[in-house]
Design an enzyme around this catalytic site. Sequence first.
Site, short mmCIF file in Angstrom:
data_model
loop_
_atom_site.label_atom_id
_atom_site.label_comp_id
_atom_site.label_asym_id
_atom_site.label_seq_id
_atom_site.Cartn_x
_atom_site.Cartn_y
_atom_site.Cartn_z
N CYS A 147 -9.43 -7.39 -0.19
CA CYS A 147 -8.32 -8.21 -0.71
C CYS A 147 -7.06 -7.93 0.11
O CYS A 147 -6.43 -6.88 -0.04
CB CYS A 147 -8.07 -7.89 -2.18
SG CYS A 147 -6.67 -8.80 -2.88
N CYS A 150 -3.85 -7.61 -1.95
CA CYS A 150 -3.77 -6.35 -2.69
C CYS A 150 -3.34 -5.20 -1.79
O CYS A 150 -2.52 -4.37 -2.18
CB CYS A 150 -5.13 -6.01 -3.30
SG CYS A 150 -5.91 -7.33 -4.22
N ASP A 151 -3.90 -5.12 -0.59
CA ASP A 151 -3.76 -3.92 0.23
C ASP A 151 -3.03 -4.12 1.55
O ASP A 151 -2.81 -3.16 2.28
CB ASP A 151 -5.16 -3.34 0.52
CG ASP A 151 -5.90 -2.97 -0.75
OD1 ASP A 151 -5.23 -2.49 -1.69
OD2 ASP A 151 -7.12 -3.17 -0.81
#
Length: 318
Positions: A147, A150-151
């Site tokens: 993701c 997300c990261d």
Amino acid sequence: MAEEKQTNYDVIVVGAGPAGMTAALYASRANLSVLMLDRGIYGGDFCPPGDHRGRWERRGGLHYPGFKTVQGPELAQDMYLGATQFGAQYAYGTVEKVELAGDLKQLTTDMGDVFTAKVLVIATGTQQRHMGVPGEEEYGGRGVSYCAVCDGAFFKNKHVVVVGGGDSAVEEGMYLTQLAKKVTVVVRRDQLRAQPLIQEQAKQNDKMEFIFNTQVTEVLGVDNEVVGVKTHDSKTGKDAEIQADGVFIYVGSVPMTAPFKDLGILNEQGYVKTNDLMATSLPGVFAIGDVRETPLRQIATAVGDGAIAGQQIYQYLM
């Protein structure tokens, strides 16, 4: 005195993504008692873990009519409010066991809850497929991610590798160029599978580099951090290494159908087989959205599946 928890419903929808929420809306609007049961927060791919915006902020205009861009959690919240306005309920839990006893379907969750219903709707969606190469699991969360939103912030001004050639890989790669200094996309085939418009945008991005006919064979790391990947060129037969600080993997998805594997309704890939009315071969069991055997998996088709199923559920129970 505590209120007794309801456990018996007309309809249980397993999964609260766009398909599941739409089915719950239609079924509850028909005055049926409905439970949406999900292992996480409602919204599905709208709200992947740790994602405060959702990938639909970028993809909404391409995959769902009416929006140029839309924030994932905002759209998920609107759908949830719509799904619950006629009394549909929502509960956390991962389904671990499904039993069919006559006209009733009994579901047992990891929370120890047991629910029964006359109709079961499978809307569990899919999850990212893993490459299955050495180092992938070991460095999960330490440089290996599925993701970008997300990261991605952990890789500012760094070099990252994106594995895959479809819409998700290319779109997430473009997102990463806003943070990383360089994004190298490793593609197994000799061309991208992403939509032409997305390909065109990516190829105009100076921070993106594409390597074709190549597979990642190992994720390399030192001191619990990713330092690169090993690759194999299927055309030349040569092996090589790419130095990188992170690896983002988008090599397809797998259906989340483990609890239903013994019901005899899955195809060889694990997707649920249905007819055009979203019904499986089992009476009172429907499937909708990405988990279904279908040629297209997008929010627009998921919502359509949910609407059809919701209407058919009413007809079935009547």
